[in-house]
Design a protein around this motif. Structure first.
Motif, PDB file in Angstrom:
ATOM      1  N   UNK A   3      -3.757   9.974  -0.887  1.00  0.00           N
ATOM      2  CA  UNK A   3      -4.271   8.848  -1.373  1.00  0.00           C
ATOM      3  C   UNK A   3      -3.601   7.469  -0.955  1.00  0.00           C
ATOM      4  N   UNK A   4      -4.450   6.479  -0.483  1.00  0.00           N
ATOM      5  CA  UNK A   4      -4.036   5.271  -0.362  1.00  0.00           C
ATOM      6  C   UNK A   4      -4.213   4.533  -1.675  1.00  0.00           C
ATOM      7  N   UNK A   5      -3.055   4.020  -2.274  1.00  0.00           N
ATOM      8  CA  UNK A   5      -3.069   3.353  -3.564  1.00  0.00           C
ATOM      9  C   UNK A   5      -2.247   2.206  -3.761  1.00  0.00           C
ATOM     10  N   UNK A   6      -2.761   0.953  -4.335  1.00  0.00           N
ATOM     11  CA  UNK A   6      -2.281  -0.252  -4.568  1.00  0.00           C
ATOM     12  C   UNK A   6      -2.596  -0.635  -5.897  1.00  0.00           C
ATOM     13  N   UNK A   7      -1.484  -1.120  -6.642  1.00  0.00           N
ATOM     14  CA  UNK A   7      -1.524  -1.536  -7.927  1.00  0.00           C
ATOM     15  C   UNK A   7      -2.333  -0.564  -8.764  1.00  0.00           C
ATOM     16  N   UNK A   8      -1.599   0.675  -8.625  1.00  0.00           N
ATOM     17  CA  UNK A   8      -2.369   1.670  -9.437  1.00  0.00           C
ATOM     18  C   UNK A   8      -3.512   2.152  -9.276  1.00  0.00           C
ATOM     19  N   UNK A   9      -4.234   1.433  -8.096  1.00  0.00           N
ATOM     20  CA  UNK A   9      -5.865   1.824  -8.239  1.00  0.00           C
ATOM     21  C   UNK A   9      -6.071   2.441  -6.749  1.00  0.00           C
ATOM     22  N   UNK A  10      -6.543   3.711  -6.755  1.00  0.00           N
ATOM     23  CA  UNK A  10      -6.954   4.450  -5.493  1.00  0.00           C
ATOM     24  C   UNK A  10      -7.998   3.417  -4.531  1.00  0.00           C
ATOM     25  N   UNK A  11      -7.438   3.162  -3.482  1.00  0.00           N
ATOM     26  CA  UNK A  11      -8.367   2.349  -2.606  1.00  0.00           C
ATOM     27  C   UNK A  11      -8.925   3.338  -1.455  1.00  0.00           C
ATOM     28  N   UNK A  12      -8.345   4.278  -1.166  1.00  0.00           N
ATOM     29  CA  UNK A  12      -9.039   5.287  -0.266  1.00  0.00           C
ATOM     30  C   UNK A  12      -8.140   6.577  -0.285  1.00  0.00           C
ATOM     31  N   UNK A  13      -9.152   7.577   0.521  1.00  0.00           N
ATOM     32  CA  UNK A  13      -8.533   9.073   0.514  1.00  0.00           C
ATOM     33  C   UNK A  13      -8.779   9.457   1.911  1.00  0.00           C
ATOM     34  N   UNK A  59       0.966  -1.163   0.131  1.00  0.00           N
ATOM     35  CA  UNK A  59      -0.041   0.109   0.183  1.00  0.00           C
ATOM     36  C   UNK A  59       0.763   1.255  -0.006  1.00  0.00           C
ATOM     37  N   UNK A  60       0.650   1.981  -0.862  1.00  0.00           N
ATOM     38  CA  UNK A  60       1.332   3.345  -1.107  1.00  0.00           C
ATOM     39  C   UNK A  60       0.538   4.428  -0.695  1.00  0.00           C
TER      40      UNK A  60
END
Length: 152
Positions: free
Chosen positions: A44-54, A1-2
């Motif tokens: 932004x919480x991003x995983x595999x170039x997809x936004x998971x949360x803000x 998670x980035x």
């Protein structure tokens, strides 16, 4: 998670995610204009170039900030993403020299796990007269106020 700062290209996805929760009455809606104006507040919480949360950290005064618009996609909930975003916001507040961070929420237990304590909303005049007065729920707000104070 980035976890990273939001960019202009994220705004429409942020808008969609926040307003999905707003339609269910779980948070206040945010307009595209408001999101663009406050883009620097958002993480932004991003995983595999997809936004998971803000989540956003909004500075209100020299010693007071607010965590707002915390939203995690339904399928990504209960995985620590919300907690991670809140901790990043708290770290950012501390680095900026802000010693109190509050939140208005319908889920106070989530924030209590991170060290937030309940607070009477009347102790937040900057929020009430800055933002709350424009809210359709004002003055009958049913959110719970909580505050996190850094030890000095």
């Amino acid at each position: 998670m980035k976890i990273r700062k939001a960019t202009v290209s994220d705004i429409k996805l942020i808008h969609k995610l926040i307003n999905e929760f707003a339609k269910k009455g779980e948070m206040l809606p945010r307009s595209l204009n408001e999101l663009y104006e406050n883009i620097r507040d958002f993480l932004i919480a991003e995983q595999d170039n997809e936004i998971k949360g803000v989540c956003a950290l909004h500075i209100l005064w020299e010693d007071l900030a607010e965590i707002r618009s915390l939203a995690v996609k339904k399928e990504s909930q209960k995985k620590g993403i919300g907690s991670l975003l809140v901790k990043k916001c708290l770290n950012e507040a501390k680095k900026l020299g802000v010693n109190k961070v509050f939140v208005l929420t319908y889920i106070p237990e989530f924030f209590k796990k991170t060290g937030f304590m309940e607070l009477d909303k009347s102790k937040l005049p900057q929020k009430i007269w800055g933002d709350c007065i424009r809210c359709p729920k004002f003055p009958e707000c049913d959110e719970v106020a909580l505050i996190y104070e850094f030890k000095v």
